[in-house]
Scaffold this motif. Structure first.
Motif, short mmCIF file in Angstrom:
data_model
loop_
_atom_site.label_atom_id
_atom_site.label_comp_id
_atom_site.label_asym_id
_atom_site.label_seq_id
_atom_site.Cartn_x
_atom_site.Cartn_y
_atom_site.Cartn_z
N ALA A 63 -12.74 -4.29 1.51
CA ALA A 63 -11.75 -3.89 0.47
C ALA A 63 -10.28 -3.52 1.41
O ALA A 63 -9.44 -3.81 0.62
CB ALA A 63 -12.48 -2.90 -0.29
N LEU A 64 -10.49 -2.62 2.28
CA LEU A 64 -9.40 -2.37 2.96
C LEU A 64 -8.69 -3.54 3.45
O LEU A 64 -7.19 -3.48 3.25
CB LEU A 64 -9.69 -1.38 4.01
N ARG A 65 -9.31 -4.41 4.24
CA ARG A 65 -8.61 -5.68 4.52
C ARG A 65 -8.07 -6.54 3.64
O ARG A 65 -6.93 -6.74 3.65
CB ARG A 65 -9.58 -6.63 5.16
N ARG A 66 -8.60 -6.59 2.26
CA ARG A 66 -8.19 -7.32 1.26
C ARG A 66 -6.77 -6.51 0.53
O ARG A 66 -5.72 -7.11 0.20
CB ARG A 66 -9.26 -7.40 0.08
N SER A 67 -6.98 -5.13 0.55
CA SER A 67 -5.79 -4.37 -0.21
C SER A 67 -4.85 -4.51 0.81
O SER A 67 -3.58 -4.67 0.08
CB SER A 67 -6.26 -2.89 -0.14
N THR A 68 -4.74 -4.51 2.11
CA THR A 68 -3.66 -4.65 3.06
C THR A 68 -2.99 -5.98 2.87
O THR A 68 -1.62 -6.04 2.96
CB THR A 68 -4.24 -4.37 4.41
N ALA A 69 -3.92 -7.19 2.70
CA ALA A 69 -3.33 -8.37 2.63
C ALA A 69 -2.56 -8.38 1.51
O ALA A 69 -1.55 -9.09 1.19
CB ALA A 69 -4.55 -9.40 2.80
N LEU A 70 -3.07 -7.95 0.21
CA LEU A 70 -2.39 -7.86 -1.03
C LEU A 70 -1.09 -7.48 -1.09
O LEU A 70 0.04 -7.95 -1.55
CB LEU A 70 -3.25 -7.51 -2.06
N LEU A 71 -0.86 -6.26 -0.53
CA LEU A 71 -0.05 -5.41 -0.41
C LEU A 71 1.21 -5.86 0.64
O LEU A 71 2.51 -6.07 0.08
CB LEU A 71 -0.07 -4.03 -0.02
N GLY A 72 0.89 -6.69 1.68
CA GLY A 72 1.70 -7.17 2.47
C GLY A 72 2.32 -8.43 1.85
O GLY A 72 3.48 -8.83 1.95
N ALA A 73 1.61 -9.25 1.05
CA ALA A 73 1.88 -10.35 0.39
C ALA A 73 2.97 -10.23 -0.62
O ALA A 73 3.69 -11.04 -0.87
CB ALA A 73 0.71 -11.35 -0.06
N GLY A 74 2.69 -8.97 -1.19
CA GLY A 74 3.63 -8.54 -2.32
C GLY A 74 4.75 -7.87 -1.83
O GLY A 74 5.59 -7.53 -2.63
N GLY A 75 5.11 -8.03 -0.40
CA GLY A 75 6.10 -7.37 -0.12
C GLY A 75 6.47 -5.79 0.34
O GLY A 75 7.53 -5.54 0.40
N ILE A 76 5.30 -5.06 0.26
CA ILE A 76 5.12 -3.73 0.47
C ILE A 76 5.19 -3.33 2.11
O ILE A 76 4.36 -4.27 2.70
CB ILE A 76 3.95 -3.08 -0.03
N ALA A 77 6.45 -3.00 2.39
CA ALA A 77 6.80 -2.77 3.70
C ALA A 77 5.60 -2.14 4.51
O ALA A 77 5.30 -2.50 5.73
CB ALA A 77 7.96 -2.02 3.97
N GLU A 78 5.20 -0.84 3.99
CA GLU A 78 3.81 -0.39 4.81
C GLU A 78 2.63 -0.57 4.14
O GLU A 78 1.75 0.12 3.61
CB GLU A 78 4.26 1.43 4.51
N ALA A 79 2.47 -2.13 4.17
CA ALA A 79 0.92 -2.36 3.52
C ALA A 79 -0.34 -1.68 3.86
O ALA A 79 -1.05 -1.27 3.17
CB ALA A 79 0.87 -3.82 3.43
N ALA A 80 -0.35 -1.75 5.54
CA ALA A 80 -1.62 -0.97 5.95
C ALA A 80 -1.87 0.49 5.83
O ALA A 80 -2.86 0.73 5.21
CB ALA A 80 -1.59 -1.48 7.38
N GLY A 81 -0.64 1.03 5.89
CA GLY A 81 -0.87 2.67 5.55
C GLY A 81 -0.79 2.65 3.91
O GLY A 81 -1.86 3.63 3.70
N ASP A 82 -0.42 2.08 3.17
CA ASP A 82 -0.51 2.47 1.86
C ASP A 82 -1.85 2.04 1.24
O ASP A 82 -2.68 2.68 0.64
CB ASP A 82 0.58 1.64 1.00
N ALA A 83 -2.51 0.90 1.71
CA ALA A 83 -3.77 0.61 1.27
C ALA A 83 -4.78 1.64 1.86
O ALA A 83 -5.72 1.95 1.08
CB ALA A 83 -4.10 -0.92 2.36
N ARG A 84 -4.64 2.24 3.13
CA ARG A 84 -5.44 3.02 3.56
C ARG A 84 -5.23 4.51 2.73
O ARG A 84 -6.33 5.08 2.26
CB ARG A 84 -5.07 3.42 5.28
#
Length: 300
Positions: A13-34
């Motif tokens: 779920a963390l990997r999926r969340s990071t990928a979704l946010l990154g694809a959506g243009g969120i600059a800090e995708a990994a940190g936000d997902a965590r």
């Protein structure tokens, strides 16, 4: 990639969340997902490391997916969680409060450097207290100090009171509704403020996370961004809010040092120095009463 987080492990779920946010243009995708995973599921980092294969429950997956949708729409992580950390302490947020930012910790640091004895029974005043993060942080470092947080917003004051209780300083903190300095009288050893300092016409140009989700009243500093500083300087002087030897400290915008210094000098204050943030930007100004005023100063 699965359409939802249902049936995924925490790690997946963390990997999926990071990928979704990154694809959506969120600059800090990994940190936000965590942050979203940890906050929503009430986890610690070690839970992801040691128990990352545990499958999300139905409600956990539903809540995570809803949070991801909100983040992709531009809502900040702190607003989604309704809480954020400041000075290593937890703070709940309300719509009427700003999200505490690391830059504001510089104001706390600067205030503490003015205190020669952290065991002294100092009196502190936080003007525009919002979530109470500045006052609570200061009181957490000064075990015998007492403080008042002032704000115009009753919603902000309720949240500040909650945060004082949650951080075990409520016995030394009071919260007062008022318009800047009008509701209090002196004299305080520390007066601190992170007032609204964005020029009204610039608010629409701030990052979407800020202008669309932070309360406008906590941002708008008037046509030139200096309206609150004028009110506070006049109120501190007129209402004798600084005790002899006391310090007034402001958070400021990166280009406001000289304008605020000029206002302070004109109001009868002496410059106590500038503190820059970690990026090298002007961040905090300190002032004391000029000698000719402080010599005749008495507590109200």
């Amino acid at each position: 990639m699965a359409e939802t987080s249902q049936g995924l492990s925490r790690r997946e779920a963390l990997r999926r969340s990071t990928a979704l946010l990154g694809a959506g243009g969120i600059a800090e995708a990994a940190g936000d997902a965590r942050f979203l995973m940890l906050g929503l599921l009430d986890l610690e980092t070690r839970d992801l490391l040691l128990d990352g294969e545990k499958i999300l429950g139905a409600d956990e997956a539903k809540n995570l997916d809803a949070a991801l949708a909100r983040r992709l729409s531009g809502e900040p992580v702190a607003r989604i969680l309704g809480a954020w950390e400041f000075w290593g302490l937890p703070f709940r947020l309300a719509p009427e409060t700003l999200v505490p930012r690391p830059d504001t910790e510089i104001l706390v640091e600067a205030a503490l450097t003015t205190v020669p004895d952290r065991g002294a029974p100092l009196r502190c005043l936080d003007l525009g207290t919002g979530s109470g993060c500045i006052l609570v942080a200061i009181l957490s470092e000064l075990p015998h100090a007492y403080g008042i947080g002032l704000d115009r917003s009753l919603g902000a004051l309720r949240m500040a009171r909650h945060n004082a209780v949650a951080n075990a300083v409520n016995g030394r903190a009071a919260f007062v509704a008022g318009d800047w300095c009008d509701a209090v009288r002196g004299g305080f050893d520390l007066v601190v403020s992170n007032p609204p300092y964005i020029a009204d016409g610039l608010i629409q140009h701030l990052d979407r996370d800020v202008h669309a989700h932070d309360p406008r009243a906590a941002l708008a500093g008037g046509p030139d961004g200096l309206a609150a500083y004028r009110r506070i300087l006049e109120g501190v002087r007129t209402n004798a809010l600084l005790a002899p030897g006391g310090t007034l400290l402001f958070e400021i915008g990166y280009d406001q040092a000289e304008p605020v210094r000029n206002l302070a000098r004109a109001a009868g204050f002496a410059d106590r120095g500038l503190t820059r943030d970690l990026a090298g930007h002007d961040r905090v100004l300190g002032f004391s009463l000029s000698p000719d005023l402080s010599s005749g100063h008495t507590d109200a």
